[in-house]
Design a protein around this motif. Sequence first.
Motif, short mmCIF file in Angstrom:
data_model
loop_
_atom_site.label_atom_id
_atom_site.label_comp_id
_atom_site.label_asym_id
_atom_site.label_seq_id
_atom_site.Cartn_x
_atom_site.Cartn_y
_atom_site.Cartn_z
N GLN A 136 40.73 44.67 50.09
CA GLN A 136 42.11 45.72 50.47
C GLN A 136 42.59 46.05 48.57
N ILE A 137 43.05 45.36 48.27
CA ILE A 137 43.60 44.93 47.29
C ILE A 137 43.03 45.34 46.08
N LEU A 138 41.91 44.53 46.31
CA LEU A 138 40.72 44.77 44.62
C LEU A 138 40.20 46.19 44.47
N ALA A 139 39.55 47.13 45.48
CA ALA A 139 38.99 48.31 46.11
C ALA A 139 40.71 49.49 45.53
N ALA A 140 41.50 48.92 45.64
CA ALA A 140 42.62 50.35 45.63
C ALA A 140 43.39 50.12 44.17
N LEU A 141 42.73 49.00 43.36
CA LEU A 141 43.18 48.18 42.20
C LEU A 141 42.11 48.63 41.39
#
Length: 254
Positions: free
Chosen positions: A243-248
């Motif tokens: 989820q964090i990587l997708a947002a980045l």
Amino acid sequence: MPKFFIADLLELGERLELQSDLDLNHLLRVRRVSVGENLRVVDGSGKNFLCQILTADPTALKLGLEVIEEVPTEDLQKIEVSLFQAMPKGSKFDLCLQLAGSFGVDHVYPLETHRTIKKAKPERLDKQLGRWQKILEAQSKQSGKSRIAQIHEPVEIKHAIDMTSWCKHRIVANFSNDSISLKDYLTSLCLAAEAAAEIIPLVFFIGPEGGFTEHEAKLFKANGIQAVDLGSRVLRSEYAATQILAALTYEGLI
């Protein structure tokens, strides 16, 4: 155009011979590249070069190349990402690596916490690290990234905090009274990345299936690591980093 990764540094006009590599098997026997064709090669520094094939031997798995041009890298990432991922039980850590590599993470550290069930066995560590590195390499190459993600030895949580104390941007996925939303954090990170003259480092911590303990949460806070709330959904440990990587990725940071 096929892309090939090597550890050495390249120079214009250089001639080199590659041999006995799994990627060569794919290039020579599956894609059937031949003399005269061009190949993009990424060297150990992450630079991209256009190379012409001088010799191609699918039987011996040998490929002769000449470096003819340096080409711009496609990577437009603005941050370098280090993921400290608590290892979930079973084979789920493999999935963590596959997802992290696909999104372009730069470094992965298996994180040992109080509630971590699966821990690396010292007598098997070298073999495990080798297998985990192969997973990251495969996913990094598939994603088109010009730098291969690196696996590191497992690290205990206190040591992980200490070894990253130099990093200005550190977050932990953990809901608490002083956590901020991922959206708000990304807004500030985007501003920092835009103002920076070079790639900035980001470190983030993902807890085990049982979550971080209260003591560990206090340890993060005491060391200036920002708690980030990932939203109302309860995510499994192996999916939280995604989820964090997708947002980045959405924000164009990686």
